[in-house]
Design a protein around this motif. Structure first.
Motif, PDB file in Angstrom:
ATOM      1  N   ALA A  48      -3.706  10.558  -2.389  1.00 29.06           N
ATOM      2  CA  ALA A  48      -3.766   9.412  -3.294  1.00 29.06           C
ATOM      3  C   ALA A  48      -3.395   8.161  -2.525  1.00 29.06           C
ATOM      4  O   ALA A  48      -2.654   8.211  -1.556  1.00 29.06           O
ATOM      5  CB  ALA A  48      -2.813   9.605  -4.472  1.00 29.06           C
ATOM      6  N   GLU A  49      -3.914   7.020  -2.958  1.00 29.98           N
ATOM      7  CA  GLU A  49      -3.598   5.764  -2.295  1.00 29.98           C
ATOM      8  C   GLU A  49      -3.748   4.623  -3.291  1.00 29.98           C
ATOM      9  O   GLU A  49      -4.630   4.646  -4.140  1.00 29.98           O
ATOM     10  CB  GLU A  49      -4.522   5.539  -1.095  1.00 29.98           C
ATOM     11  N   GLY A  83       0.775   5.683  -0.515  1.00 34.26           N
ATOM     12  CA  GLY A  83      -0.074   6.865  -0.633  1.00 34.26           C
ATOM     13  C   GLY A  83       0.716   8.117  -0.349  1.00 34.26           C
ATOM     14  O   GLY A  83       1.810   8.069   0.195  1.00 34.26           O
ATOM     15  N   THR A  84       0.183   9.256  -0.732  1.00 34.39           N
ATOM     16  CA  THR A  84       0.843  10.531  -0.463  1.00 34.39           C
ATOM     17  C   THR A  84      -0.069  11.431   0.337  1.00 34.39           C
ATOM     18  O   THR A  84      -1.288  11.438   0.161  1.00 34.39           O
ATOM     19  CB  THR A  84       1.216  11.267  -1.765  1.00 34.39           C
ATOM     20  N   THR A  85       0.522  12.190   1.217  1.00 33.89           N
ATOM     21  CA  THR A  85      -0.209  13.211   1.948  1.00 33.89           C
ATOM     22  C   THR A  85       0.497  14.533   1.748  1.00 33.89           C
ATOM     23  O   THR A  85       1.710  14.591   1.567  1.00 33.89           O
ATOM     24  CB  THR A  85      -0.293  12.899   3.447  1.00 33.89           C
ATOM     25  N   LEU A  96      -4.976  13.046   2.915  1.00 33.71           N
ATOM     26  CA  LEU A  96      -4.674  11.988   1.969  1.00 33.71           C
ATOM     27  C   LEU A  96      -5.018  12.449   0.556  1.00 33.71           C
ATOM     28  O   LEU A  96      -6.127  12.864   0.272  1.00 33.71           O
ATOM     29  CB  LEU A  96      -5.483  10.729   2.309  1.00 33.71           C
ATOM     30  N   GLN A 117       2.346  12.519  -7.097  1.00 30.86           N
ATOM     31  CA  GLN A 117       1.861  13.744  -6.473  1.00 30.86           C
ATOM     32  C   GLN A 117       2.692  14.937  -6.938  1.00 30.86           C
ATOM     33  O   GLN A 117       3.910  14.849  -7.067  1.00 30.86           O
ATOM     34  CB  GLN A 117       1.949  13.632  -4.943  1.00 30.86           C
ATOM     35  N   LYS A 145       0.858  -1.187   0.000  1.00 27.93           N
ATOM     36  CA  LYS A 145       0.000   0.000   0.000  1.00 27.93           C
ATOM     37  C   LYS A 145       0.895   1.237   0.000  1.00 27.93           C
ATOM     38  O   LYS A 145       1.816   1.340   0.805  1.00 27.93           O
ATOM     39  CB  LYS A 145      -0.897  -0.019   1.223  1.00 27.93           C
ATOM     40  N   THR A 177       2.139   5.692  -6.519  1.00 25.70           N
ATOM     41  CA  THR A 177       1.518   6.943  -6.098  1.00 25.70           C
ATOM     42  C   THR A 177       2.267   8.092  -6.759  1.00 25.70           C
ATOM     43  O   THR A 177       3.491   8.067  -6.885  1.00 25.70           O
ATOM     44  CB  THR A 177       1.531   7.104  -4.569  1.00 25.70           C
TER      45      THR A 177
END
Length: 436
Positions: free
Chosen positions: A365-366, A355-357, A363, A381, A353, A379
């Motif tokens: 994207a995941e 994701g980017t924050t 959040l 961004q 898994k 991911t």
């Protein structure tokens, strides 16, 4: 009595000498308020003037970043003042003359001074844009060459100083405010060095924005159309985005962090990652960014110089992160796109898994993928603020399996069938008994 007379005569002599010394000092030398002797903060000597060029560095986390690679080239040439005048606060007015190139040391037609910023240098960027690095363009004047029709002539000589760069500012990620002016005008004040009127000296400089024909009224340049008196390509504003005449270089920071979880997870697993940094639209240069590796994080294609570990920006890199490790990349030019892919390279049924924050909070994207050797969580961004990429690898406990669990359903089915047969036979016997 004799002692009293001696002291009286001595005091008179001292007083007379003091008066004589005071009268021998030229008036212009003691007139510290004289506007024509005001260099307005320019770093100057009798013959040299240095004009500041400033880049403001912005980073949300007050991080030390590398400078962009760029040369600022300043070319000085005669301005044509077309009847412009300068009037000081004492109502003394002088006509401005066109600059004489022969008086600029180094060339008879034009001369340049180059200011260089390079990525081997670092500076501490601040979130409010108060951090900057200033370098100086320098021009030297030869007072003996200020001539009109080949005759030494005192006065005010005006030059234009134009800024150009070896690359476009946008190509290295530099932005500038809308009011930025690439030209400055320099007035050089020249006077006779003594009463013989045989030699000249430079006694002041004033740099300003406007145009070649500006007439200047008063020493603070508040009259006419002059927009501002200037110390160079620098503005006194300190808040990012409000500078009138300054270049701004904004960067962001990237964090990559890894957690391995689950009852059967092997926290020593280093799943491979591929990290790609792509520059913002219009940024074509290849700046360098600093890399900090935490715990067991690795990143290929790194090198070490005298400042620290760095990578070439906009390059696809491979590496690994295991449980609790991290990769920290400082000074990514704003607007860049970061993409990360992590692949499970074990035969176990991990879930990968990623994701980017933005700023460590929201959040954006995941991606979750079932694990096999070809699966990868991706991911992507755009970095308009500091960005955290988190990776989680999960392997939960597997339910126990064995003979008892495999044959139990069949045993139950057999028992049910036997029970039905027994009940059927018993019922037949009961029916036969009832018929007798």
């Amino acid at each position: 009595m004799k002692k009293t007379k001696f002291m009286t005569r001595l005091a008179a002599v001292v007083f007379a000498l003091a008066i004589l010394f005071a009268m021998s000092v030229p008036a212009w030398a003691v007139n510290t308020d004289a506007p024509l002797n005001d260099d307005n903060g320019l770093t100057s000597t009798e013959t040299t003037v240095s004009i500041a060029k400033q880049i403001v560095f912005v980073n949300a986390e007050n991080t030390t970043v590398r400078e962009p690679n760029i040369d600022y080239i300043y070319t000085i040439s005669p301005a044509n003042p077309s009847g412009a005048t300068v009037t000081d606060k004492n109502s003394i007015t002088g006509t401005v003359k066109a600059g004489v190139m022969e008086a600029v040391t180094g060339s008879t037609t034009n001369t340049t001074s180059t200011v260089t910023f390079v990525d081997t240098a670092t500076v501490n960027a601040t979130s409010n844009g108060t951090s900057s690095d200033s370098k100086y363009a320098t021009f030297t004047f030869d007072a003996s060459k200020f001539k009109v029709s080949n005759v030494l002539t005192p006065g005010i000589y005006r030059y234009m100083i134009a800024e150009t760069t070896n690359v476009t500012k946008a190509s290295v990620g530099i932005t500038e405010a809308a009011t930025y002016s690439a030209n400055r005008y320099l007035d050089v004040y020249v006077q006779w060095s003594d009463n013989t009127h045989t030699t000249l000296e430079v006694y002041g400089y004033v740099l300003f924005e406007g145009d070649a024909n500006q007439s200047i009224i008063s020493d603070d340049l508040t009259g006419g159309d002059v927009s501002m008196k200037s110390t160079g390509y620098v503005n006194t504003a300190t808040t990012s985005g409000t500078q009138a005449d300054v270049d701004v270089y904004t960067t962001q920071n990237l964090y990559i962090e890894k957690t391995t979880t689950g009852a059967l997870a092997d926290k020593a697993n280093d799943f491979p990652i591929t990290l790609t940094l792509a520059a913002a639209t219009g940024v074509t240069a290849n700046p360098k960014v600093d890399v900090v590796l935490g715990n067991n994080g690795t990143l290929a294609s790194t090198a070490t110089d005298t400042v620290g570990t760095y990578i070439n920006f906009a390059t696809s890199m491979t590496g690994t992160v295991d449980n609790g490790s991290s990769i920290y990349i400082k000074g990514v030019p704003a607007g860049a796109t970061v993409s990360l892919v992590e692949t499970n390279n074990t035969p176990d049924s991990y879930k990968v898994k990623a994701g980017t924050t933005s700023g460590g909070d929201n959040l954006l994207a995941e991606a979750i993928v079932a694990s096999n050797t070809n699966a990868g969580a991706t991911t992507t961004q755009t970095m308009n603020t500091k960005t955290l990429i988190y990776i989680t690898n999960t392997l939960e406990a597997i339910s126990p399996t064995g003979l008892a669990f495999r044959i139990a359903p069949y045993a139950l089915m057999l028992a049910a069938g036997v029970s039905l047969i027994v009940l059927f036979i018993k019922r037949k016997e009961n029916d036969a008994t009832d018929m007798i």
